[in-house]
Every structure is written in structure tokens, then in C-alpha cells.
Design a protein around this motif. Structure first.
Motif, PDB file in Angstrom:
ATOM      1  N   UNK A  54     -10.348 -30.269  47.762  1.00  0.00           N
ATOM      2  CA  UNK A  54     -10.797 -28.926  47.751  1.00  0.00           C
ATOM      3  C   UNK A  54     -11.944 -28.490  47.045  1.00  0.00           C
ATOM      4  N   UNK A  55     -11.914 -29.024  45.752  1.00  0.00           N
ATOM      5  CA  UNK A  55     -13.219 -28.835  44.854  1.00  0.00           C
ATOM      6  C   UNK A  55     -14.317 -29.567  45.381  1.00  0.00           C
ATOM      7  N   UNK A  56     -14.088 -30.590  45.970  1.00  0.00           N
ATOM      8  CA  UNK A  56     -15.539 -31.354  46.656  1.00  0.00           C
ATOM      9  C   UNK A  56     -15.814 -30.654  47.859  1.00  0.00           C
ATOM     10  N   UNK A  57     -14.964 -30.225  48.755  1.00  0.00           N
ATOM     11  CA  UNK A  57     -15.426 -29.440  49.933  1.00  0.00           C
ATOM     12  C   UNK A  57     -15.879 -28.016  49.384  1.00  0.00           C
ATOM     13  N   UNK A  58     -15.513 -27.457  48.423  1.00  0.00           N
ATOM     14  CA  UNK A  58     -15.941 -26.151  48.144  1.00  0.00           C
ATOM     15  C   UNK A  58     -17.336 -26.323  47.633  1.00  0.00           C
ATOM     16  N   UNK A  59     -17.784 -27.349  46.977  1.00  0.00           N
ATOM     17  CA  UNK A  59     -18.968 -27.922  46.260  1.00  0.00           C
ATOM     18  C   UNK A  59     -19.882 -28.044  47.607  1.00  0.00           C
ATOM     19  N   UNK A  60     -19.426 -28.544  48.610  1.00  0.00           N
ATOM     20  CA  UNK A  60     -20.175 -28.852  49.705  1.00  0.00           C
ATOM     21  C   UNK A  60     -20.721 -27.551  50.377  1.00  0.00           C
ATOM     22  N   UNK A  61     -19.670 -26.355  50.478  1.00  0.00           N
ATOM     23  CA  UNK A  61     -19.933 -25.176  51.000  1.00  0.00           C
ATOM     24  C   UNK A  61     -20.923 -24.554  50.332  1.00  0.00           C
ATOM     25  N   UNK A  62     -20.886 -24.391  48.852  1.00  0.00           N
ATOM     26  CA  UNK A  62     -21.332 -23.465  48.030  1.00  0.00           C
ATOM     27  C   UNK A  62     -22.757 -23.842  47.634  1.00  0.00           C
ATOM     28  N   UNK A  63     -22.853 -25.218  47.390  1.00  0.00           N
ATOM     29  CA  UNK A  63     -24.280 -25.724  46.889  1.00  0.00           C
ATOM     30  C   UNK A  63     -25.339 -25.616  47.720  1.00  0.00           C
ATOM     31  N   UNK A  64     -25.357 -25.675  48.940  1.00  0.00           N
ATOM     32  CA  UNK A  64     -26.518 -25.315  50.015  1.00  0.00           C
ATOM     33  C   UNK A  64     -26.955 -23.798  49.795  1.00  0.00           C
ATOM     34  N   UNK A  65     -26.142 -23.005  49.511  1.00  0.00           N
ATOM     35  CA  UNK A  65     -26.377 -21.451  49.105  1.00  0.00           C
ATOM     36  C   UNK A  65     -26.762 -21.210  47.931  1.00  0.00           C
ATOM     37  N   UNK A  66     -26.380 -21.753  47.018  1.00  0.00           N
ATOM     38  CA  UNK A  66     -27.140 -21.648  45.732  1.00  0.00           C
ATOM     39  C   UNK A  66     -28.480 -22.366  45.554  1.00  0.00           C
ATOM     40  N   UNK A  67     -28.695 -23.507  46.306  1.00  0.00           N
ATOM     41  CA  UNK A  67     -30.097 -23.817  46.262  1.00  0.00           C
ATOM     42  C   UNK A  67     -31.086 -22.943  47.468  1.00  0.00           C
ATOM     43  N   UNK A  68     -30.177 -22.222  48.391  1.00  0.00           N
ATOM     44  CA  UNK A  68     -31.171 -21.068  49.199  1.00  0.00           C
ATOM     45  C   UNK A  68     -31.544 -20.213  48.079  1.00  0.00           C
ATOM     46  N   UNK A  69     -30.412 -19.801  47.263  1.00  0.00           N
ATOM     47  CA  UNK A  69     -30.871 -18.402  46.755  1.00  0.00           C
ATOM     48  C   UNK A  69     -31.963 -18.842  45.604  1.00  0.00           C
ATOM     49  N   UNK A  70     -32.204 -19.955  45.094  1.00  0.00           N
ATOM     50  CA  UNK A  70     -33.160 -20.181  44.112  1.00  0.00           C
ATOM     51  C   UNK A  70     -34.736 -20.493  44.748  1.00  0.00           C
ATOM     52  N   UNK A  71     -34.647 -20.989  46.090  1.00  0.00           N
ATOM     53  CA  UNK A  71     -35.718 -21.283  46.758  1.00  0.00           C
ATOM     54  C   UNK A  71     -36.804 -20.222  46.353  1.00  0.00           C
ATOM     55  N   UNK A  72     -38.141 -20.537  46.308  1.00  0.00           N
ATOM     56  CA  UNK A  72     -39.011 -19.623  45.849  1.00  0.00           C
ATOM     57  C   UNK A  72     -39.095 -19.067  44.683  1.00  0.00           C
ATOM     58  N   UNK A  73     -38.244 -19.413  43.849  1.00  0.00           N
ATOM     59  CA  UNK A  73     -37.929 -18.896  42.547  1.00  0.00           C
ATOM     60  C   UNK A  73     -39.358 -19.761  41.473  1.00  0.00           C
ATOM     61  N   UNK A  74     -39.725 -19.093  40.676  1.00  0.00           N
ATOM     62  CA  UNK A  74     -40.701 -19.673  39.677  1.00  0.00           C
ATOM     63  C   UNK A  74     -39.975 -20.793  38.666  1.00  0.00           C
ATOM     64  N   UNK A  75     -38.665 -20.636  38.561  1.00  0.00           N
ATOM     65  CA  UNK A  75     -37.797 -21.442  37.486  1.00  0.00           C
ATOM     66  C   UNK A  75     -37.660 -22.944  37.966  1.00  0.00           C
ATOM     67  N   UNK A  76     -38.200 -23.826  37.148  1.00  0.00           N
ATOM     68  CA  UNK A  76     -37.996 -25.199  37.546  1.00  0.00           C
ATOM     69  C   UNK A  76     -36.523 -25.638  37.320  1.00  0.00           C
ATOM     70  N   UNK A  77     -36.034 -25.059  36.143  1.00  0.00           N
ATOM     71  CA  UNK A  77     -34.696 -25.423  35.649  1.00  0.00           C
ATOM     72  C   UNK A  77     -33.689 -24.901  36.969  1.00  0.00           C
ATOM     73  N   UNK A  78     -34.091 -23.735  37.323  1.00  0.00           N
ATOM     74  CA  UNK A  78     -32.745 -23.276  38.579  1.00  0.00           C
ATOM     75  C   UNK A  78     -32.906 -24.388  39.553  1.00  0.00           C
ATOM     76  N   UNK A  79     -34.228 -24.736  40.061  1.00  0.00           N
ATOM     77  CA  UNK A  79     -34.265 -25.751  41.222  1.00  0.00           C
ATOM     78  C   UNK A  79     -33.528 -26.749  40.797  1.00  0.00           C
TER      79      UNK A  79
END
Length: 162
Positions: free
Chosen positions: A12-37
Motif C-alpha cells: 500500500x505504501x509503494x502504490x500510494x507513492x506511485x500515485x502521489x509522487x508524480x503529482x508532487x513533481x508536477x507541483x514543483x515544475x517551473x519552480x526556481x528551487x533546485x532542491x524542490x526539484x
């Protein structure tokens, strides 16, 4: 992790990570922060790596010990084959979306400050669309995987009782 946590929790933790991590990446796209990327890319990459290693372990443990090599080889053949098809497919879809969003194919190749800015925004939008699509597909497949897991688990309990 395999020793400390149950298979169900790890799945369940692995599947949740597969679902949530692309959304997190989408949220930081275009951000100036290298650390967030870097954090978002790490979460996104590790969610796939962890899930693949988990599935590889399940494949190996689902056969008798003298067939471990066959199980691992078969799984990895399909995994690598899938990646060989999926990566160019996603790249092609991203390029298609970008071209359709920009309205002209030349926008991707003209070197001009204004057009680079527009192309940058188009790439962020097309990548965001693909990340949401990956997240939705991960959700759909997660539901299927969890149903299979629970039906297999119930089948195993029935066999143990009888």
C-alpha cells in the motif's frame, strides 16, 4: 523494511507513492528551487524503483527456490521491455502535446527570448498533463493490484483452513 513491516503495508505504501509522487513533481515544475526539484525527482524515481524491487521480490518468492533465476529473469525481461516501449512513447506524447499547445511546430526550435519562454511554459504544461496521466494510471493499476492481492490472500486463507 521487509522485516519490520507487513507485505500489505509495504504494498500500500509503494502504490500510494506511485500515485502521489508524480503529482508532487508536477507541483514543483517551473519552480526556481533546485532542491524542490531534486526531492520531487527522488520521490518519483524511488517510487518506481521501490515498487519494481518489491514486485521482483514477490516474483522470486512465488516460485520454488530452484526457479528463482527464471522468475527474476522473466520479470526483468518484461520490465525492461516495458520501459523500452514506455519511455519513447511518453516522450512522443509530450512532444505531440507541446506542438499542439504551441500551435506551430517551429516554436520548439526558434531561439528567441519570447519563444523560449512560451516553449518553456508549453513544456511545463505538457509534462504536467503527462504526470497527472501517470498518476491516474498508477491509481487504476493500484486498485487492480490491491484487489488481486486481497483475493489471493483470501484464497490462501481458505486453503489453509481446509
Amino acid at each position: 523494511f521487509r522485516v519490520r513491516f507487513s507485505d500489505e503495508f509495504l504494498l500500500k505504501a509503494t502504490l500510494l507513492s506511485l500515485i502521489v509522487s508524480p503529482i508532487i513533481l508536477m507541483k514543483v515544475l517551473g519552480s526556481e528551487s533546485v532542491i524542490l526539484h531534486e526531492i520531487a525527482m527522488f520521490l518519483f524515481g524511488s517510487s518506481f524503483g521501490i515498487s519494481l524491487s518489491y514486485i521482483d521480490g514477490v516474483a522470486v518468492n512465488s516460485v520454488p527456490s530452484h526457479q528463482y533465476g527464471i522468475a527474476a529473469g522473466t520479470f526483468n525481461t518484461f520490465r525492461i521491455g516495458g520501459e523500452s516501449i514506455f519511455i519513447p512513447l511518453v516522450s512522443s506524447v509530450a512532444a505531440l502535446i507541446n506542438v499542439n499547445m504551441s500551435g506551430r511546430f517551429e516554436h520548439a526550435f526558434i531561439i528567441d527570448d519570447k519563444l523560449i519562454d512560451n516553449v518553456h511554459k508549453d513544456y511545463i504544461a505538457s509534462t504536467s498533463f503527462l504526470l497527472v496521466a501517470i498518476s491516474v494510471l498508477s491509481f487504476v493499476f493500484s486498485v487492480v493490484i490491491l484487489n488481486l492481492y486481497h483475493s489471493t490472500k483470501k484464497g490462501g486463507q481458505i486453503n489453509e483452513i481446509s
